[in-house]
Design a protein around this motif. Structure first.
Motif, PDB file in Angstrom:
ATOM      1  N   ARG A  31      -6.478   7.044  -5.688  1.00 40.92           N
ATOM      2  CA  ARG A  31      -5.173   6.632  -5.170  1.00 40.92           C
ATOM      3  C   ARG A  31      -5.135   6.717  -3.644  1.00 40.92           C
ATOM      4  O   ARG A  31      -4.595   5.847  -2.974  1.00 40.92           O
ATOM      5  CB  ARG A  31      -4.068   7.494  -5.765  1.00 40.92           C
ATOM      6  N   GLN A  32      -5.739   7.750  -3.091  1.00 41.34           N
ATOM      7  CA  GLN A  32      -5.777   7.878  -1.631  1.00 41.34           C
ATOM      8  C   GLN A  32      -6.621   6.767  -1.006  1.00 41.34           C
ATOM      9  O   GLN A  32      -6.272   6.241   0.047  1.00 41.34           O
ATOM     10  CB  GLN A  32      -6.314   9.252  -1.235  1.00 41.34           C
ATOM     11  N   ALA A  33      -7.717   6.394  -1.667  1.00 42.12           N
ATOM     12  CA  ALA A  33      -8.558   5.313  -1.145  1.00 42.12           C
ATOM     13  C   ALA A  33      -7.853   3.963  -1.266  1.00 42.12           C
ATOM     14  O   ALA A  33      -8.074   3.076  -0.442  1.00 42.12           O
ATOM     15  CB  ALA A  33      -9.890   5.280  -1.888  1.00 42.12           C
ATOM     16  N   GLN A  34      -7.005   3.806  -2.273  1.00 43.80           N
ATOM     17  CA  GLN A  34      -6.295   2.547  -2.493  1.00 43.80           C
ATOM     18  C   GLN A  34      -5.090   2.371  -1.569  1.00 43.80           C
ATOM     19  O   GLN A  34      -4.558   1.278  -1.477  1.00 43.80           O
ATOM     20  CB  GLN A  34      -5.765   2.474  -3.935  1.00 43.80           C
ATOM     21  N   PRO A 140     -13.980   4.651  -4.934  1.00 47.81           N
ATOM     22  CA  PRO A 140     -13.210   4.876  -3.711  1.00 47.81           C
ATOM     23  C   PRO A 140     -13.864   4.265  -2.471  1.00 47.81           C
ATOM     24  O   PRO A 140     -13.163   3.818  -1.562  1.00 47.81           O
ATOM     25  CB  PRO A 140     -13.133   6.404  -3.590  1.00 47.81           C
ATOM     26  N   ALA A 141     -15.190   4.216  -2.422  1.00 43.17           N
ATOM     27  CA  ALA A 141     -15.883   3.643  -1.257  1.00 43.17           C
ATOM     28  C   ALA A 141     -15.569   2.156  -1.111  1.00 43.17           C
ATOM     29  O   ALA A 141     -15.404   1.665   0.016  1.00 43.17           O
ATOM     30  CB  ALA A 141     -17.385   3.868  -1.370  1.00 43.17           C
ATOM     31  N   LEU A 142     -15.467   1.440  -2.214  1.00 48.35           N
ATOM     32  CA  LEU A 142     -15.117   0.019  -2.154  1.00 48.35           C
ATOM     33  C   LEU A 142     -13.700  -0.153  -1.603  1.00 48.35           C
ATOM     34  O   LEU A 142     -13.464  -0.980  -0.731  1.00 48.35           O
ATOM     35  CB  LEU A 142     -15.228  -0.632  -3.527  1.00 48.35           C
ATOM     36  N   TYR A 143     -12.770   0.646  -2.098  1.00 46.51           N
ATOM     37  CA  TYR A 143     -11.392   0.558  -1.609  1.00 46.51           C
ATOM     38  C   TYR A 143     -11.304   0.918  -0.128  1.00 46.51           C
ATOM     39  O   TYR A 143     -10.568   0.290   0.624  1.00 46.51           O
ATOM     40  CB  TYR A 143     -10.459   1.453  -2.436  1.00 46.51           C
ATOM     41  N   LYS A 144     -12.088   1.907   0.282  1.00 52.10           N
ATOM     42  CA  LYS A 144     -12.093   2.280   1.701  1.00 52.10           C
ATOM     43  C   LYS A 144     -12.572   1.111   2.552  1.00 52.10           C
ATOM     44  O   LYS A 144     -11.984   0.808   3.599  1.00 52.10           O
ATOM     45  CB  LYS A 144     -12.965   3.502   1.945  1.00 52.10           C
ATOM     46  N   SER A 145     -13.621   0.430   2.115  1.00 51.52           N
ATOM     47  CA  SER A 145     -14.125  -0.692   2.899  1.00 51.52           C
ATOM     48  C   SER A 145     -13.110  -1.835   2.950  1.00 51.52           C
ATOM     49  O   SER A 145     -12.956  -2.478   3.989  1.00 51.52           O
ATOM     50  CB  SER A 145     -15.475  -1.175   2.367  1.00 51.52           C
TER      51      SER A 145
END
Length: 173
Positions: A31-34, A140-145
């Motif tokens: 959720r934080q990454a999104q 989460p890494a994908l959402y961060k990018s």
């Protein structure tokens, strides 16, 4: 007995294909990454998101500024060789390509701040065009990018808007 033998493989197949359950800590990290907050007005963030999606070959399906929602779709067709070798090694008709659905929701916090959340699903589509094996993306890494790339577009558009406003103020004096 025979019925049990038929049901057991089906249940194992369903369990094996189900996405893994996330722990509460993994769900919070996802959720934080999104989610990202921008110190930029809502209109600029909304327009920047549209630009980001278009620049990345997404087809906008719905853009409702009043509702704070953008949904888009992207499909990647596999090459003929990938289809052939996939069918050859798998022994059945291979997938035709990958399908991505993305939705952005916006929360205008105040006149100068906007919160954005993105959700992505991935599926495959077969030769008949049916979307199969659709699952939520939980990396989460994908959402961060994605959010990092969106942040660059938001800042670019925000600075451009500020420069236009300053130029407009300077020319009216």
């Amino acid at each position: 007995m025979r019925r049990t033998l038929l049901i057991t493989p089906a249940l194992l197949f369903l369990v094996a294909c189900a996405p893994p359950e996330l722990t509460p800590d993994q769900q919070m990290a996802l959720r934080q990454a999104q989610t990202r907050s921008f110190e930029v007005p809502y209109g600029t963030v909304f327009a920047s998101t549209m630009t980001y999606l278009q620049d990345n070959a997404y087809q906008i399906r719905q853009a409702a500024k009043d509702a704070g929602l953008i949904s888009a779709h992207k499909a990647k067709d596999l090459s003929g060789a990938e289809k052939f070798w996939g069918a050859f090694f798998a022994g059945y008709q291979a997938k035709k390509g990958d399908s991505y659905e993305v939705s952005f929701t916006f929360d205008p916090i105040d006149d100068a701040n906007t919160k954005v959340r993105v959700n992505i699903t991935h599926g495959t589509f077969n030769m008949a065009g049916a979307n199969t094996d659709v699952q939520a993306v939980t990396d989460p890494a994908l959402y961060k990018s994605v959010m990092d790339a969106l942040a660059l577009e938001v800042q670019r558009k925000h600075l451009t808007t500020q420069m236009r406003q300053e130029k407009g103020v300077a020319t009216t004096r």
